[in-house]
Design a protein around this motif. Structure first.
Motif, PDB file in Angstrom:
ATOM      1  N   ASP A   1       0.977  -1.161   0.115  1.00 34.69           N
ATOM      2  CA  ASP A   1       0.056  -0.107  -0.009  1.00 34.69           C
ATOM      3  C   ASP A   1       0.721   1.210  -0.085  1.00 34.69           C
ATOM      4  O   ASP A   1       1.610   1.338   1.008  1.00 34.69           O
ATOM      5  N   THR A   2       1.067   1.714  -1.106  1.00 31.96           N
ATOM      6  CA  THR A   2       2.065   3.022  -1.259  1.00 31.96           C
ATOM      7  C   THR A   2       1.127   4.387  -1.262  1.00 31.96           C
ATOM      8  O   THR A   2       0.455   4.671  -1.897  1.00 31.96           O
TER       9      THR A   2
ATOM     10  N   GLN B   1       2.621  11.234  -3.084  1.00 27.22           N
ATOM     11  CA  GLN B   1       1.764  12.560  -3.850  1.00 27.22           C
ATOM     12  C   GLN B   1       2.545  12.720  -5.205  1.00 27.22           C
ATOM     13  O   GLN B   1       3.534  12.402  -5.466  1.00 27.22           O
ATOM     14  N   THR B   2       1.567  13.510  -5.981  1.00 19.44           N
ATOM     15  CA  THR B   2       2.113  14.123  -7.186  1.00 19.44           C
ATOM     16  C   THR B   2       3.447  14.868  -6.800  1.00 19.44           C
ATOM     17  O   THR B   2       4.672  14.785  -7.792  1.00 19.44           O
TER      18      THR B   2
ATOM     19  N   ASP C   1      -1.137  15.903   4.804  1.00 16.76           N
ATOM     20  CA  ASP C   1      -1.981  14.621   5.227  1.00 16.76           C
ATOM     21  C   ASP C   1      -2.047  14.619   6.770  1.00 16.76           C
ATOM     22  O   ASP C   1      -0.997  14.777   7.325  1.00 16.76           O
TER      23      ASP C   1
ATOM     24  N   ARG D   1      -6.658  14.262   3.456  1.00 18.57           N
ATOM     25  CA  ARG D   1      -6.016  15.807   3.457  1.00 18.57           C
ATOM     26  C   ARG D   1      -6.465  16.793   4.580  1.00 18.57           C
ATOM     27  O   ARG D   1      -7.410  16.629   5.027  1.00 18.57           O
TER      28      ARG D   1
ATOM     29  N   ARG E   1      -6.507  14.213  -6.467  1.00 14.76           N
ATOM     30  CA  ARG E   1      -6.801  15.588  -5.705  1.00 14.76           C
ATOM     31  C   ARG E   1      -7.605  16.597  -6.585  1.00 14.76           C
ATOM     32  O   ARG E   1      -7.210  16.936  -7.870  1.00 14.76           O
TER      33      ARG E   1
HETATM   34  C1  WT7 Z   1      -2.666  12.370  -1.867  1.00 15.26           C
HETATM   35  C2  WT7 Z   1      -1.748  12.439  -3.059  1.00 15.26           C
HETATM   36  C3  WT7 Z   1       0.807   9.501  -5.743  1.00 15.26           C
HETATM   37  C4  WT7 Z   1      -0.445   8.673  -5.983  1.00 15.26           C
HETATM   38  C5  WT7 Z   1      -1.563   9.329  -6.636  1.00 15.26           C
HETATM   39  C6  WT7 Z   1      -2.291  10.450  -5.745  1.00 15.26           C
HETATM   40  C7  WT7 Z   1      -3.679  10.430  -0.629  1.00 15.26           C
HETATM   41  C8  WT7 Z   1      -2.077   8.808  -1.961  1.00 15.26           C
HETATM   42  C9  WT7 Z   1      -2.378   7.106  -0.399  1.00 15.26           C
HETATM   43  C10 WT7 Z   1      -2.277   5.790   0.374  1.00 15.26           C
HETATM   44  C11 WT7 Z   1      -3.775   6.796   1.889  1.00 15.26           C
HETATM   45  C12 WT7 Z   1      -3.163   7.936   0.029  1.00 15.26           C
HETATM   46  C13 WT7 Z   1      -2.960  11.540   0.268  1.00 15.26           C
HETATM   47  C14 WT7 Z   1      -2.030  12.123  -0.642  1.00 15.26           C
HETATM   48  N1  WT7 Z   1      -2.973   9.055  -0.794  1.00 15.26           N
HETATM   49  N2  WT7 Z   1      -1.770   7.494  -1.509  1.00 15.26           N
HETATM   50  N3  WT7 Z   1      -1.614   4.690  -0.086  1.00 15.26           N
HETATM   51  N4  WT7 Z   1      -3.030   5.792   1.582  1.00 15.26           N
HETATM   52  N5  WT7 Z   1      -3.851   7.909   1.258  1.00 15.26           N
HETATM   53  O1  WT7 Z   1      -1.518  11.533  -5.964  1.00 15.26           O
HETATM   54  O2  WT7 Z   1      -3.336  13.242  -6.444  1.00 15.26           O
HETATM   55  O3  WT7 Z   1      -1.028  14.023  -5.681  1.00 15.26           O
HETATM   56  O4  WT7 Z   1      -3.025  12.774  -4.206  1.00 15.26           O
HETATM   57  O5  WT7 Z   1      -3.421  11.190  -2.053  1.00 15.26           O
HETATM   58  O6  WT7 Z   1      -3.951  12.158   0.828  1.00 15.26           O
HETATM   59  O7  WT7 Z   1      -1.644  13.441  -0.023  1.00 15.26           O
HETATM   60  P1  WT7 Z   1      -2.006  13.117  -5.680  1.00 15.26           P
END
Ligand code: WT7
Length: 704
Positions: free
Chosen positions: A431-432, A435-436, A532, A547, A558
């Protein structure tokens, strides 16, 4: 002075109680073959060995010139990695594999219509296509080092070809998710200053050939409105030689790539040796204010980080068949469909269409047919597959050794279905969390060495040292059961370099809150604020709560509340708009809009529809609100701030908390009655929320 803000702070610190899940252990067969199965690896990535530990990742790459300084911290928080080094990303992803693997599949592309053949594109073929397109971009497009080129491309091989052609030339690519609207694409063209837009005429989605070129015209118009002219629109054709869009080509501006290509057939382009610190690409994401943020990712640091994490965390070997079912239009696809897997010389599968087309068995047919060994997807897709085909995986003879989940927290129940039914108990799961902005994984388990725990991503990954702080900047102890703001104490090679054209916002958003000394050149004084909420259990495993800013995570991506609200406000009749998240069984969160009309206007279905259309036009279908509630007034603080926390509680049927400090507390009951009665009538009363979901709703809308 006591403000509403103070009260929120104490709420955010309430102890979070939930059941601790049990560990699951990796199968022996997996451990035996894993890239990282010797615990000595933890020693090599100890904090005392930071930043030199990351040499191990950089050494997975082929450098034209080896670097001198691993980490330069002279201008915090603008960290520089592998300074003095030079390399080319397309060489690392393609050229360097030719000697051993010329005719092995680099990309395996599965078109959505089952009547169309799957295409295996070998490393040699990919090399040829990249070179030809690079020649075209340089010759016809007249672009070079440091120029930006925006793509609005769907899941077709032309997308990685375009990315790697740019990388070959030192051109910064900027892919906008194909599902985003033309207007959203136009904003990103203007912000990045791209003179060229690369698009496709159409693509298949849910059995339909979508007219995608139409969005290019909207994008160019939207960019123009923001004062930016696009010179050329290069249009790949889904079926070369045949135009699949109804939109006319604009003479002198729009060109078919397959026609231009005749002139560049067979051409080779010398890769440009780029400094490690040169930007490789931009990836836009949403933040608290309306303007999207163009995250700038570096060449050397980024590529080293995605290669290292793909190797150890996803356990990619060159002989694997790896399938990440995300879209390349998101960072997941950039890092873990294109750059990481290809840098490791594996075969990376791309699927054009939607998971349930034409039926709930499609994904597993692909897995069986191609002999996929590593599978990667998001909780939203897992929920969808579970809902519409809970027993489908059993019907197909595929065997995964490894599965990834990414994008949002996964419910333990959904995790267990993924493990038992999709993974047939044979596969490890990572479970990774990331974020972007991060380039690659931040939190996860090292699959052969650390057990899995459903609902937790795991500890910080190798070389990442997380910490949780409260609002008063005090440390939240590991194992205390208290939630706080998760930060990363150290820089890492995959971290983005800045927000394109907004250095101050970069520092302000990610570093200002917990920086101990703005003058300090010591990285230890500059924790990175991920944005987060999180809790860390006694074993170091992190549970992400969602978030802490005004951003809604829909299907793992997001969406900025401000962007949604501005889109709604393009409708003339609307005076005020507020966007809130609502728990959704499939998408994780969905958007609900609350709308107040200009004086004298009456609510109507038409107005609700208008708001939905406006959001689809400005952002894209992904943002389509589940409900639009036209209310007589919004709950507000005495200073006039809309209390999104209160309406989020109404939409989710959670405890509304104390509203006595509001300027208009009486409105709360009336909105609650209106919304909840209607929801009950529509059968939309949600299940009881989990403690972390309740916590998320309480925190929602607190950011300034
Ligand atoms: C946000 C980032 C980078 C992957 C695609 C999303 C949430 C992401 C998890 C996880 C719980 C997660 C967080 C993070 N998030 N992966 N494995 N467990 N929450 O990228 O659109 O930049 O969103 O997604 O809240 O801050 P993103």
């Amino acid at each position: 002075m006591a403000t509403d803000q103070d009260q929120e702070v104490s709420e955010a610190q309430i102890a979070v109680h939930w059941r601790e899940e049990e560990y699951y252990y990796p199968p022996a067969k997996f451990i035996g073959q894993a890239n990282a199965n010797d615990p000595a690896i933890f020693e090599r990535f100890r904090e005392e060995d930071f930043p030199e530990c990351f040499k191990e990742y950089a050494d997975l790459l082929t450098w034209d010139q080896y670097w001198k300084t691993t980490l330069d911290t002279s201008n915090p928080p603008f960290w520089k990695w592998f300074v003095g080094g030079r390399l080319n990303a397309s060489v690392n992803c393609v050229d360097r594999h030719l000697a051993t693997s010329r005719n092995k599949a680099a990309l395996i592309w599965v078109p959505e219509p089952e009547s169309e053949e799957t295409q295996a594109i070998t490393y040699q073929e990919l090399y040829k296509r990249i070179n030809e397109f690079a020649a075209l971009l340089r010759g016809f497009g007249d672009v070079g080092i440091g120029d930006r080129v925006t793509f609005h491309l769907p899941m077709v091989p032309e997308l990685p070809v375009s990315m790697l052609a740019c990388a070959r030339l030192g051109v910064i690519h900027n892919e906008v998710f194909g599902g985003f609207s033309g207007a959203a694409c136009g904003g990103r063209i203007a912000d990045s200053g791209s003179r060229i837009l690369i698009t496709m005429d159409g693509y298949y989605r849910n059995g339909e050939l979508i007219d995608h070129k139409a969005k290019a015209d909207e994008a160019v118009a939207a960019a123009k409105e923001q004062g930016f002219e696009v010179d050329k629109v290069l249009v790949w054709r889904r079926h070369p030689g045949q135009y699949s869009s109804k939109t006319p080509m604009v003479a002198g501006r729009d060109f078919f790539v397959d026609e231009l290509m005749h002139e560049y057939a067979g051409r080779l382009v010398d890769p440009v040796s780029m400094p490690a610190e040169a930007p490789l690409f931009l990836m836009y994401t949403s933040g608290t204010t309306g303007r999207p943020k163009g995250c700038v990712h570096s060449t050397g640091g980024y590529l080293a980080y995605v290669t290292g994490t793909a190797k150890y965390y996803q356990d990619i070997h060159p002989e694997d068949t790896y399938w990440c079912a995300a879209d390349i239009g998101w960072i997941t696809g950039h890092s873990y469909i294109v750059y990481g897997p290809l840098s490791l010389g594996t075969s990376s599968v791309m699927y054009e269409g939607v998971p349930l087309y034409p039926d709930a068995g499609r994904m597993w047919r692909i897995a069986e047919r191609l002999g996929v060994s590593i599978f990667h997807t998001a909780p939203t897709t897992i929920r969808l597959l579970r809902k519409f085909g809970p027993d489908e995986p059993k019907k197909y003879d595929y065997h995964f050794k490894h599965m990834t989940t990414v994008g949002e927290p996964i419910e333990p129940e959904v995790w267990r279905w993924y493990h038992e039914v999709v993974g047939k108990r044979e596969a490890v799961i990572v479970d990774t969390w990331w974020q972007t902005e991060n380039g690659g994984f931040l939190g996860s388990t090292l699959p052969a060495l650390q057990p899995m725990k459903p609902g937790s991503c795991g500890p910080g990954v190798l070389g990442i040292y997380p910490v949780i702080y409260d609002e008063e900047r005090k440390l939240v102890e590991v194992g205390s059961g208290r939630a706080g703001n998760i930060c990363i104490r150290n820089p890492w090679p995959g971290i983005f370099q800045t927000i394109w054209g907004q250095d101050e916002r970069f520092v302000e958003t990610y570093y200002a809150k917990y920086c101990r000394d703005k003058e300090s050149k010591d990285w230890r004084d500059w924790p990175y604020l991920a944005g987060d909420g999180a809790v860390q259990a006694a074993d170091g495993y992190i549970r992400i709560l969602g978030r802490i800013d005004d951003v809604i995570n829909v299907a793992g991506h997001r969406l900025g509340t401000k962007e949604l609200e501005s889109a709604a406000l393009t409708v003339d009749e609307i005076a005020e708009a507020a966007a809130v998240p609502v728990v959704d069984e499939l998408r994780g969160r969905a958007v609900e809009m609350y709308i107040a009309l200009k004086p004298g206007l009456k609510p109507s279905k038409e107005l609700e529809e208008k708001v939905i259309k406006a959001i689809e036009k400005e952002i894209g279908k992904i943002a389509r609100p589940k409900n639009v509630w036209i209310v007589t007034d919004m709950p507000k603080t005495r200073s006039g701030k809309i209390m999104r926390r209160v309406i989020a509680a109404i939409s989710n049927f959670t405890d509304i908390g104390d509203v006595t400090t509001l300027a208009n507390p009486e409105i709360v009951d009336s909105i609650r009655h209106q919304v909840q009665t209607e929801k009950a009538a529509r059968g939309e009363v949600p299940r009881e929320l989990t403690p972390q979901e309740v916590e998320e709703m309480k925190r929602f809308g607190q950011a300034e």
